[in-house]
Design a protein around this motif. Structure first.
Motif, PDB file in Angstrom:
ATOM      1  N   THR A 168     -10.905 -10.523   7.022  1.00  0.00           N
ATOM      2  CA  THR A 168     -12.025 -10.283   6.309  1.00  0.00           C
ATOM      3  C   THR A 168     -12.830 -11.281   5.764  1.00  0.00           C
ATOM      4  O   THR A 168     -13.925 -11.067   5.455  1.00  0.00           O
ATOM      5  CB  THR A 168     -11.743  -9.204   5.202  1.00  0.00           C
ATOM      6  OG1 THR A 168     -10.976  -9.706   4.452  1.00  0.00           O
ATOM      7  CG2 THR A 168     -11.185  -7.847   5.787  1.00  0.00           C
ATOM      8  N   ASN A 211      -7.365  -3.122   1.333  1.00  0.00           N
ATOM      9  CA  ASN A 211      -8.511  -3.542   0.785  1.00  0.00           C
ATOM     10  C   ASN A 211      -9.208  -2.472   0.159  1.00  0.00           C
ATOM     11  O   ASN A 211      -9.982  -2.348  -0.862  1.00  0.00           O
ATOM     12  CB  ASN A 211      -9.197  -4.332   1.804  1.00  0.00           C
ATOM     13  CG  ASN A 211      -8.658  -5.672   2.330  1.00  0.00           C
ATOM     14  OD1 ASN A 211      -7.717  -6.171   1.325  1.00  0.00           O
ATOM     15  ND2 ASN A 211      -9.145  -6.362   3.333  1.00  0.00           N
ATOM     16  N   GLN A 212      -9.459  -1.444   0.831  1.00  0.00           N
ATOM     17  CA  GLN A 212     -10.155  -0.274   0.542  1.00  0.00           C
ATOM     18  C   GLN A 212      -9.602   0.378  -0.606  1.00  0.00           C
ATOM     19  O   GLN A 212     -10.349   0.718  -1.693  1.00  0.00           O
ATOM     20  CB  GLN A 212     -10.243   0.827   1.584  1.00  0.00           C
ATOM     21  CG  GLN A 212     -11.430   1.911   1.457  1.00  0.00           C
ATOM     22  CD  GLN A 212     -12.722   1.352   1.386  1.00  0.00           C
ATOM     23  OE1 GLN A 212     -13.190   0.785   2.591  1.00  0.00           O
ATOM     24  NE2 GLN A 212     -13.510   1.629   0.528  1.00  0.00           N
ATOM     25  N   THR A 235      -4.634 -10.488   1.068  1.00  0.00           N
ATOM     26  CA  THR A 235      -3.936  -9.603   2.028  1.00  0.00           C
ATOM     27  C   THR A 235      -3.971 -10.073   3.394  1.00  0.00           C
ATOM     28  O   THR A 235      -4.941 -10.931   3.706  1.00  0.00           O
ATOM     29  CB  THR A 235      -4.737  -8.166   1.840  1.00  0.00           C
ATOM     30  OG1 THR A 235      -6.174  -8.380   2.396  1.00  0.00           O
ATOM     31  CG2 THR A 235      -4.761  -7.606   0.338  1.00  0.00           C
ATOM     32  N   TYR A 294      -7.660 -12.635  -7.462  1.00  0.00           N
ATOM     33  CA  TYR A 294      -7.911 -12.456  -6.092  1.00  0.00           C
ATOM     34  C   TYR A 294      -6.539 -11.944  -5.506  1.00  0.00           C
ATOM     35  O   TYR A 294      -5.524 -12.636  -5.861  1.00  0.00           O
ATOM     36  CB  TYR A 294      -8.150 -13.808  -5.303  1.00  0.00           C
ATOM     37  CG  TYR A 294      -9.346 -14.641  -5.724  1.00  0.00           C
ATOM     38  CD1 TYR A 294     -10.588 -14.119  -5.146  1.00  0.00           C
ATOM     39  CD2 TYR A 294      -9.660 -15.723  -6.600  1.00  0.00           C
ATOM     40  CE1 TYR A 294     -11.838 -14.617  -5.487  1.00  0.00           C
ATOM     41  CE2 TYR A 294     -10.781 -15.878  -6.816  1.00  0.00           C
ATOM     42  CZ  TYR A 294     -11.818 -15.477  -6.338  1.00  0.00           C
ATOM     43  OH  TYR A 294     -13.057 -16.098  -6.678  1.00  0.00           O
ATOM     44  N   ALA A 333      -4.648  -4.819   6.586  1.00  0.00           N
ATOM     45  CA  ALA A 333      -5.294  -5.103   5.238  1.00  0.00           C
ATOM     46  C   ALA A 333      -6.314  -4.293   5.023  1.00  0.00           C
ATOM     47  O   ALA A 333      -6.816  -3.961   3.943  1.00  0.00           O
ATOM     48  CB  ALA A 333      -5.989  -6.573   5.429  1.00  0.00           C
ATOM     49  N   CYS A 334      -6.958  -3.483   6.227  1.00  0.00           N
ATOM     50  CA  CYS A 334      -8.271  -2.653   5.966  1.00  0.00           C
ATOM     51  C   CYS A 334      -7.861  -1.676   5.108  1.00  0.00           C
ATOM     52  O   CYS A 334      -8.768  -1.618   3.996  1.00  0.00           O
ATOM     53  CB  CYS A 334      -8.690  -2.057   7.252  1.00  0.00           C
ATOM     54  SG  CYS A 334     -10.302  -1.240   7.268  1.00  0.00           S
ATOM     55  N   TRP A 374     -10.913  -2.093  -3.346  1.00  0.00           N
ATOM     56  CA  TRP A 374     -12.111  -1.899  -3.886  1.00  0.00           C
ATOM     57  C   TRP A 374     -12.454  -0.674  -4.522  1.00  0.00           C
ATOM     58  O   TRP A 374     -13.321  -0.486  -5.612  1.00  0.00           O
ATOM     59  CB  TRP A 374     -12.934  -1.929  -2.640  1.00  0.00           C
ATOM     60  CG  TRP A 374     -13.054  -3.146  -1.977  1.00  0.00           C
ATOM     61  CD1 TRP A 374     -13.218  -4.347  -2.628  1.00  0.00           C
ATOM     62  CD2 TRP A 374     -13.037  -3.413  -0.491  1.00  0.00           C
ATOM     63  NE1 TRP A 374     -13.236  -5.499  -1.725  1.00  0.00           N
ATOM     64  CE2 TRP A 374     -13.181  -4.781  -0.467  1.00  0.00           C
ATOM     65  CE3 TRP A 374     -13.088  -2.629   0.581  1.00  0.00           C
ATOM     66  CZ2 TRP A 374     -13.046  -5.636   0.871  1.00  0.00           C
ATOM     67  CZ3 TRP A 374     -13.120  -3.426   1.895  1.00  0.00           C
ATOM     68  CH2 TRP A 374     -13.197  -4.474   1.717  1.00  0.00           C
ATOM     69  N   PRO A 390      -9.975  -8.225  -3.020  1.00  0.00           N
ATOM     70  CA  PRO A 390      -9.028  -8.666  -1.794  1.00  0.00           C
ATOM     71  C   PRO A 390      -9.894  -9.655  -0.751  1.00  0.00           C
ATOM     72  O   PRO A 390     -11.094  -9.415  -0.546  1.00  0.00           O
ATOM     73  CB  PRO A 390      -8.894  -7.324  -1.425  1.00  0.00           C
ATOM     74  CG  PRO A 390     -10.319  -6.503  -1.529  1.00  0.00           C
ATOM     75  CD  PRO A 390     -10.744  -7.070  -2.803  1.00  0.00           C
ATOM     76  N   ILE A 391      -9.122 -10.608  -0.561  1.00  0.00           N
ATOM     77  CA  ILE A 391      -9.514 -11.466   0.461  1.00  0.00           C
ATOM     78  C   ILE A 391      -8.349 -11.706   1.535  1.00  0.00           C
ATOM     79  O   ILE A 391      -7.260 -11.799   1.147  1.00  0.00           O
ATOM     80  CB  ILE A 391      -9.797 -12.805   0.038  1.00  0.00           C
ATOM     81  CG1 ILE A 391      -8.783 -13.654  -1.010  1.00  0.00           C
ATOM     82  CG2 ILE A 391     -11.288 -13.030  -0.842  1.00  0.00           C
ATOM     83  CD1 ILE A 391      -9.156 -14.903  -1.482  1.00  0.00           C
ATOM     84  N   SER A 392      -8.733 -11.626   2.865  1.00  0.00           N
ATOM     85  CA  SER A 392      -7.703 -11.964   3.874  1.00  0.00           C
ATOM     86  C   SER A 392      -8.278 -12.665   5.130  1.00  0.00           C
ATOM     87  O   SER A 392      -9.596 -12.878   5.218  1.00  0.00           O
ATOM     88  CB  SER A 392      -7.130 -10.662   4.101  1.00  0.00           C
ATOM     89  OG  SER A 392      -8.258  -9.644   4.962  1.00  0.00           O
ATOM     90  N   GLU A 424       0.685  -1.203  -0.081  1.00  0.00           N
ATOM     91  CA  GLU A 424       0.017   0.021   0.063  1.00  0.00           C
ATOM     92  C   GLU A 424       0.796   1.285   0.199  1.00  0.00           C
ATOM     93  O   GLU A 424       0.356   2.193  -0.369  1.00  0.00           O
ATOM     94  CB  GLU A 424      -0.815   0.079   1.148  1.00  0.00           C
ATOM     95  CG  GLU A 424      -1.970   1.163   1.323  1.00  0.00           C
ATOM     96  CD  GLU A 424      -2.320   1.573   2.578  1.00  0.00           C
ATOM     97  OE1 GLU A 424      -3.238   2.462   2.478  1.00  0.00           O
ATOM     98  OE2 GLU A 424      -2.217   0.787   3.457  1.00  0.00           O
TER      99      GLU A 424
END
Length: 412
Positions: free
Chosen positions: A96, A72-73, A64, A61, A68-69, A76, A91-93, A35
């Motif tokens: 989440t 991921n944002q 993360t 896919y 991650a938050c 998205w 994103p998948i972690s 990031e």
């Protein structure tokens, strides 16, 4: 025979973006490494995602984990809206997911935990790529080499001098680039037949789907912290699987300049991160971000244009040899050989040189900043000096590297 576009549609990508990036601390205390900004407006992860997108691979896919938050944002907000029917950048972690996966124990373990996504994708190939390197690549060409050679796994390989290769995992190959051995950080790397260079792993892999599922299941029985470099590749060589090295120097993208071929940077330390960013402000940087035939995509943000303010002899807003993003205002200050992220403000009589400013940094009046990396949302007080006295910078709580780069990061 597959057309290039068919190859992209017949491939699922899994991007590994869960690492902490500890050598980039303190920048990664609040951010995942993928990031971190690069070139002002981009995130590091935008490079691999742009390579996939430009290659027509749009079923992706992103795995993360650490911090991650916000990562991921970003995915998205940027990538989720650019795909069509049946395509996705998701994103998948563990933190989440709707299920209770454990945290990833290794790079291959991360794929294994989401094996159900691979099995349900119904594709012939799986691209497993890292999310934290800077480069441009037409991934279809690598998949094509994998298919034409009937390989079980194809590994993106960087050709480099032997003395440099000691820092990486090195492949021994035969005359046709079939891998015969893999050694992590060897003291005497084996060279490519007929050359004085070595093949080092870029951490990017193309698998035939059935082979990936099979080898992950076998590997998990033997290794709890299943990793591609340490476990999967040696296991495949042990089993007699067909392991191919793909020479990244052979990869060409539209609009590529001669000096850009083979450009790849592992920005894993403060020094390498700083140097790769600073190369961008040169007259002819090796990485060309102005190649519109292979664009690096990101969330643009709804920012007004950058502008300079004041034109008095002692108070002139100037940006010289610099990258300046949208929303920046250089108000009577001077910026030289620097990168300003979005929404930065440089106030009157201040000087910023050879520095990287993240988003929304404010430099106060009469401040002097040299060879610094300043974290987002920081406010540098009027008259403050950074980069001129290492001891004073350390006393202020800043990190100073051996090469004199000062890192000003948020605390808490």
């Amino acid at each position: 025979m597959y057309a290039m576009d068919d190859i992209g549609r017949n491939t699922l990508a899994m991007v590994l973006a869960g690492g902490k990036g500890e050598r980039l601390s303190p920048l990664t205390l609040r951010h995942a490494k993928p990031e971190l900004p690069f070139g002002g407006k981009y995130k590091i992860i935008d490079f691999v995602l742009s390579n996939l997108f430009n290659s027509g691979i749009k079923r992706v896919y992103i795995l993360t984990q650490y911090r991650a938050c916000s990562l991921n944002q970003h995915i998205w907000d940027s990538w989720g809206k650019w795909t069509g029917l049946g395509e996705f950048y998701v994103p998948i972690s563990p933190e989440t997911s709707s299920e209770s996966e454990a945290w990833f124990q290794g790079t291959a373990d991360a794929i294994l935990q989401y094996q159900r996504f691979v099995e349900s994708a119904d594709t012939d190939y799986v691209a497993v790529f890292g999310g934290d390197h800077i480069y441009k690549m037409d991934i279809r060409q690598m998949i094509y080499a994998h298919r034409m050679n009937r390989a079980d796994i194809t590994i993106a390989s960087l050709e480099m001098p032997a003395e440099e290769a000691r820092r990486f995992g090195v492949f021994s190959v035969d005359d046709d680039n079939w891998v015969t051995a893999f050694t992590e950080k060897p003291s005497r790397p084996e060279t490519i037949p007929g050359r004085d260079t070595c093949f080092s792993s870029m951490g990017n892999y193309i698998f035939s789907t059935s082979k990936l599922i099979d080898v992950l299941r076998e590997g998990k029985k033997r290794f709890a912290d299943l990793d591609f470099g340490k476990h999967v590749i040696p296991l495949m060589l042990e089993r007699g699987d067909k392991v191919l090295a793909y020479n990244f120097n052979d990869n060409l993208i539209p609009g590529m300049k001669t000096g850009e071929r083979g450009y790849w940077r592992d920005v894993g330390t403060i020094e390498s991160y700083y140097e790769a960013n600073m190369d961008l402000v040169h007259v002819s940087p090796q990485l060309n971000l102005y190649n519109y035939k292979w664009p690096i995509l990101t969330n643009q943000g709804n920012y007004p244009p950058a502008k300079t303010v004041f034109d008095d002899d002692d108070r002139r807003g100037m940006n010289i040899d610099s990258y300046v993003c949208g929303g920046c205002i250089t108000s009577g200050g001077i910026v030289r050989r620097s990168i300003l992220g979005p929404l930065c403000k440089i106030n009157s009589y201040s000087l910023v040189e050879d520095s990287i400013l993240f988003d929304n940094v404010t430099i106060g009046r009469n401040a002097r900043i040299r060879k610094a990396i300043i974290d987002e949302n920081m406010v540098i007080a009027n008259g403050e000096e950074i980069g001129y006295d290492a001891d004073a910078d350390r006393q202020k709580g800043y990190t100073v590297t051996d090469s004199g780069i000062v890192v000003v990061a948020r605390k808490g």
